[in-house]
Motif scaffolding. Structure first.
Motif, short mmCIF file in Angstrom:
data_model
loop_
_atom_site.label_atom_id
_atom_site.label_comp_id
_atom_site.label_asym_id
_atom_site.label_seq_id
_atom_site.Cartn_x
_atom_site.Cartn_y
_atom_site.Cartn_z
N TYR E 142 0.82 -1.48 -0.06
CA TYR E 142 -0.09 0.18 -0.05
C TYR E 142 0.92 1.39 0.05
CZ TYR E 142 -3.18 3.73 1.58
OH TYR E 142 -3.97 4.71 1.71
N VAL E 143 1.65 1.30 0.74
CA VAL E 143 2.60 2.52 1.19
C VAL E 143 3.44 2.93 -0.12
CG1 VAL E 143 4.94 3.47 2.13
CG2 VAL E 143 2.87 2.44 3.54
N THR E 144 3.91 1.97 -0.91
CA THR E 144 4.98 1.99 -1.82
C THR E 144 4.21 2.04 -3.10
OG1 THR E 144 5.53 -0.41 -2.16
CG2 THR E 144 6.79 0.76 -0.81
N THR E 145 2.97 1.43 -3.50
CA THR E 145 2.48 1.45 -4.72
C THR E 145 0.95 2.08 -4.91
OG1 THR E 145 1.21 -0.72 -4.53
CG2 THR E 145 3.67 -0.67 -5.15
N ALA E 146 0.66 2.66 -3.60
CA ALA E 146 -0.62 3.09 -3.41
C ALA E 146 -1.86 2.24 -3.81
CB ALA E 146 -0.67 4.40 -4.32
N VAL G 36 -1.72 8.86 -1.15
CA VAL G 36 -3.10 7.65 -1.74
C VAL G 36 -4.23 8.64 -2.01
CG1 VAL G 36 -4.47 5.96 -1.53
CG2 VAL G 36 -2.18 5.88 -0.92
N THR G 37 -4.85 9.03 -3.17
CA THR G 37 -5.78 9.72 -3.42
C THR G 37 -7.35 9.00 -3.43
OG1 THR G 37 -5.43 9.65 -5.90
CG2 THR G 37 -4.59 11.40 -4.34
N ASP G 38 -7.26 7.58 -3.33
CA ASP G 38 -8.42 6.99 -3.42
C ASP G 38 -9.08 7.15 -1.86
OD1 ASP G 38 -10.34 5.13 -2.81
OD2 ASP G 38 -9.46 3.79 -4.33
N HIS G 39 -10.15 7.85 -1.73
CA HIS G 39 -10.48 8.21 -0.43
C HIS G 39 -10.73 6.78 0.32
CE1 HIS G 39 -13.41 11.04 1.90
NE2 HIS G 39 -12.30 10.73 2.66
N GLU G 40 -11.54 6.13 -0.28
CA GLU G 40 -11.87 4.49 0.55
C GLU G 40 -10.64 4.07 0.72
OE1 GLU G 40 -15.07 2.66 1.20
OE2 GLU G 40 -14.94 4.88 1.32
#
Lengths: 147, 147, 147, 147, 147, 147, 147, 147
Positions: E142-146, G36-40
């Protein structure tokens, strides 16, 4: 809290004294520090270490001795006021401003409107631009006493 | 190791190009960076954000936009060369030198002998004083290649 | 990861080359940097900027030019090796060690047992004391490859 | 403002006392700090933690105990004076100078002319070079009182 | 951007390999670094510098050699994972976490629920607490690839 | 100069009081600071902010409240003493030591010989290892008074 | 030199894409990073570590996981663009701006004129205020290519 | 030790006074600092330097003058309390919190539960979240007196 204010730059008018007097009149919690402002004394600060043949090294030696004082005082100040007069090069004032900018010390510039353009980089990093010592006193009053 | 050299100061003579050419002739491992040296462009850097009535705020806006570039490049350089010409105030050059001094970036000053005295504080914190671009090339050659 | 190792100190024996050769033989991921080790060249590093009458200022100018190189390389290294020979003062080696200590750069000292006492402050801040280049190679092998 | 001056280096002559006396005679706003200058006491500083078989570890332990004091005092000083005598290695003095240089503490060297060459790196980062304690007193007077 | 992840702590289970495998399976842009995890090798890291009589100094020497590696890798990492097993003291893991906290390096702790209480200070400065290597892989993904 | 000494670690024996008493008996210029050492109070430090269901979050909240105190005091200390007892995990002590190491605060460890091995990383960055409070008092006496 | 630009703030309009597209159209040497711009996804970033009863702790866990990413990217950027929309609180955008200000990272704000007053502190520390993504593209073009 | 507590944020309720009164009632060793909380005065802080046509520049000038005060006080505080009310944007409060986070100053947030979600990033870097001034007083009592 006592605020320490470093006064940098031009030494040919009495702007330092005006600011000091104005702050004392209002009994502001402010201490002032400054480079040695006696031109002669400043230029000969290194002479006690021996005479020099070349002007460059004489200036170099004296400038380093003065820097023991100025760099320490700038590091210890809370705010600086940097004054640019209309005469002379005053590169040391701009140099002090650069040091303040890099050390994240807030500084106020004090100069006339006609030199706004050559001072734009110095002003852009300043927290305020004043044209008269009285304005600086007002700013210091507001900043240090919230009045 | 590639060395990054920031070229600061006077924009009216070709000293930058002379240094760049001299370093390229010797194939030195050196990259050059610089402020925007097109005077017009630099002065109008902030105009895209909207016009200003007062000169002070126009200068202020442009100077801040330019500072995004210059402060970043100074922070990223290994060495700076700061050039003072014989004309104009050039307070931005002394300001850059102050930033270098406070950030512990080694810098070389480049100026004629007749302004040694007003530049004594700036020179006292410099690592070298040169009077000709060719000397700067020699210093960069020695410093970066040990030859 | 490539490790950068700064080699500081004595220039009269081939300890640098022994370490470099040893590391290359083991193909260690190590890059070496160093001051200019040619004594003549180092002493005359500032001569291109003009001749000096006094020995002090000639040394001063050259030492500052050399410092552009050494301070930058020390700042950029991961580990330093500081070598003290049995002859000469070698104050520059101890000076480099002090810089490393203050910048939190790990350094290894390399010197004979008979100078343990005068080097106790320098050794106390070091991460290791070696007496032979081969030991330094072993340390670098272990540190950089975990073998 | 009280200035704190750290006195580093040679312990076999009374240069410290001369500087202290000179400053007191002029009632300078200066406080002096120093390493433990009793040679015996300094060498045995770690003995209270248990005896050691090897000289290296005895020196190591004592040097670390001494460093609790010296590193803290250097960090807290405004200016340092670093004295090099004509005898002994005095690597600890050069080491202290390196720490000052990296921490951006201004320091003054105090040594005779005949060791100018081996001290060139240390002097190049110093703010002044003096040959007599009296000169240091003069510098401190000027720096701290602007007189 | 490649992310560098330092894996600190317990060496008796294969948690490192699980995290590495999980990240490789997802082709994450992650590089892993670590202390030397071979217990024998780590304990004898300083032996090449000469044998010691006392256990304290043998440990001391080896720990310093290991620190050349670990301190450098922690300084160079973007994120650390600090694993506490249910056995042994593992003070070095808590020590590494303290270094991360002071250097403002984000770290994730990895430990079972039954040691939540003694680890409360370490966890309070952590960015996340995981109980299984798979969770760490998810966090890194999650942190490195969003994603 | 008053020295501030932070006492970190084990809370089940009276080692803190012994050090404080020993220093007072010798009238050392030392001020002591410490985490909250009342176990109950420390564990419930966050309860005033509302109750928690899970142990993890209760510990988390209290540990953060305690960290306001401990991190500030560690930052403000000149020297730390870190005590490891023979019981319990005491990961917070090792964590404090890591913070000291990264902040370049000198610290003295205080522990028995039988835990030398698991503490080797913590000891390797310490300035001294003592086994009895009396030794710490002696060190503080020497360090702060040069006697 | 590649410039890294961190895009912070509002996630409900396509301002990020407009800036990215504009820079790519001009082939600027710019890399973009972002939270991360995906709110969910952002709100549930911590869920993999276990479910929480209270909203506060769920938010807390997710925010910390997100901070591993955002704090690292802010630290690694050269310039930040901070966008404030007309809806929502967007305290995280102002929070990011504060981090930039304290880390001396130049940032550009992007917002409409009607929120100039509540953003005055944030704007006062910014290097530029833009009202449209196209202006930001122009600024980045000028700053990174000197054109 | 006196603790300095900076009170940031909302100016429309008497939360500052409640905290100050609570701490005085318990005679806590606490000094309070704050921005200028008189809305009018704050907005016109720069007016002494000359009038402005545009709202943006008037705000800009005043915000910079205020920043001389606030940035200095934040830098000098030990702990900050950041209050978010239910009305207004209060971006300056979030901005102050970001500065605290980057400078590693511990801060406590003070806000109602209904704004937990938009404040999650600000809370995630805080050391505590309180909903009532009385809780802040309790925390300060515990943190500063260990009671």
């Amino acid at each position: 809290m006592k605020w320490t204010v470093y006064l940098s730059g031009e030494i040919h008018t009495d702007w330092r004294q005006q600011i000091i007097d104005g702050c004392q009149a209002s009994k502001l919690p402010v201490l002032f520090t400054s480079a040695v402002t006696d031109h002669e004394a400043s230029d000969s600060a290194g002479d006690v270490l021996g005479e020099e043949q070349s002007n460059f090294w004489r200036d170099h030696k004296s400038a380093k001795v003065n820097a023991i004082r100025t760099r320490t005082l700038i590091r210890n100040c809370d705010v600086a006021v940097v004054r640019f007069g209309t005469k002379y090069k005053q590169w040391n004032a701009a140099f002090d401003a650069g040091i303040c900018a890099a050390l994240d010390k807030p500084y106020i510039t004090l100069h006339d409107e006609d030199i706004v353009h050559p001072l734009k980089e110095v002003d852009a990093s300043a927290m305020a631009w004043a044209t008269a010592p009285g304005q600086v006193v007002e700013l210091l009053k507001y900043v240090t006493t919230a009045k």
